[in-house]
Design a protein around this motif. Structure first.
Motif, PDB file in Angstrom:
ATOM      1  N   SER A 248       0.850  -1.179   0.000  1.00  0.00           N
ATOM      2  CA  SER A 248       0.000   0.000   0.000  1.00  0.00           C
ATOM      3  C   SER A 248       0.889   1.233   0.000  1.00  0.00           C
ATOM      4  O   SER A 248       2.091   1.154   0.260  1.00  0.00           O
ATOM      5  N   MET A 249       0.281   2.358  -0.323  1.00  0.00           N
ATOM      6  CA  MET A 249       1.029   3.617  -0.355  1.00  0.00           C
ATOM      7  C   MET A 249       0.084   4.757   0.007  1.00  0.00           C
ATOM      8  O   MET A 249      -1.134   4.650  -0.188  1.00  0.00           O
ATOM      9  N   PRO A 250       0.613   5.842   0.546  1.00  0.00           N
ATOM     10  CA  PRO A 250      -0.251   6.975   0.891  1.00  0.00           C
ATOM     11  C   PRO A 250      -0.616   7.781  -0.348  1.00  0.00           C
ATOM     12  O   PRO A 250       0.189   7.944  -1.265  1.00  0.00           O
ATOM     13  N   CYS A 251      -1.862   8.267  -0.384  1.00  0.00           N
ATOM     14  CA  CYS A 251      -2.299   9.146  -1.458  1.00  0.00           C
ATOM     15  C   CYS A 251      -1.450  10.417  -1.446  1.00  0.00           C
ATOM     16  O   CYS A 251      -1.113  10.957  -0.392  1.00  0.00           O
ATOM     17  N   LYS A 252      -1.101  10.879  -2.631  1.00  0.00           N
ATOM     18  CA  LYS A 252      -0.263  12.075  -2.747  1.00  0.00           C
ATOM     19  C   LYS A 252      -0.993  13.343  -2.316  1.00  0.00           C
ATOM     20  O   LYS A 252      -0.368  14.362  -2.059  1.00  0.00           O
TER      21      LYS A 252
END
Length: 261
Positions: free
Chosen positions: A216-220
């Motif tokens: 997963s990754m954080p929204c920019k």
């Protein structure tokens, strides 16, 4: 009268086919789509009160039946339902009495024919117009026969338990059945903008739901985390929370090395 209450749709479809002509045949396609939608949605409505209508009313029948099969692995197979009086120990006792016949479209047939009917309800795209599909009475007669076969059922029911748990990523409700619990299935968040995968882990008479994918990754823009385990190179995905669109690409580089002088 059909238990699914689709007699009027079938009658109009037959009348349009008998009338002939492309315009009438296209109207028959619409009536048959109504038949299929009504039957599949009524069956899905029997899954249980836990599954709200607002969830499955947004699904087209092929998607709905696919979801239904995750709840009930044999939901697209015909069956005869019988019953008998149980003994004191709960085991069957005495003769079985027939209750009725359950019938449903095979999922493969539904995928092919629901979309086939849909092709004739819209103006063809420029690409489709190069080799347009042709609606024929013969094709519609075959679909009518299958719709009538399923509509002749006199039992529509669901034998299952449906539970609900929040997605660990976006907190949307995820629905799953006892069959999925027993099988230790993998389920996917119903929020199409999220799609995070989870595993159902059975522990004795209970179960727990854990995140299956770990990528997963954080929204920019908003910082909410997005599941990306199924992302492919060049794919676009919007944040489930704020809608910010992201593009993904993979890269690699050589690791610098040192050499002795």
């Amino acid at each position: 009268m059909s238990i699914y209450s689709v007699d009027e749709y079938i009658s109009r479809a037959k009348a349009y086919v008998a009338a002939g002509g492309e315009n009438a045949l296209r109207h028959a396609c619409l009536e048959l789509r109504y038949c299929i939608e009504s039957i599949v949605y009524q069956k899905l409505g029997k899954v249980g009160k836990v599954l709200p209508r607002s969830v499955y009313r947004t699904w087209q029948p092929p998607q709905a039946l696919k979801r239904l099969l995750s709840f009930e692995p044999h939901a697209d197979q015909d069956a005869t339902v019988s019953y008998c009086v149980p003994a004191n120990d709960g085991a069957p006792s005495g003769e079985w009495s027939p209750l009725g016949d359950y019938r449903m479209f095979p999922v493969k047939w539904l995928n092919e024919n629901y979309h086939k009917l849909g092709k004739f309800l819209h103006v063809p795209s420029l690409k489709e117009a190069e080799s347009p599909a042709k609606v024929t009475a013969e094709m519609l007669h075959e679909i009518i026969n299958e719709v009538e076969r399923v509509a002749s059922a006199n039992v529509v029911m669901s034998v299952n338990m449906v539970a609900v748990e929040p997605c660990t990523v976006c907190q949307s409700d995820m629905y799953f059945s006892q069959a999925q619990v027993d099988a230790g299935s993998e389920i996917e968040c119903y929020n199409e903008k999220c799609g995070a995968k989870h595993s159902i882990i059975k522990v004795g008479d209970k179960f727990r739901v854990e995140r299956a994918g770990r990528f997963s990754m954080p929204c920019k823009r908003c910082g909410q985390r997005m599941a990306i385990e199924d992302i492919e190179h060049g794919e676009h995905k919007a944040c489930w929370s704020c809608g910010q669109l992201h593009v993904f690409g993979w890269c690699c580089a050589a690791v610098p090395t040192t050499t002795d002088d």
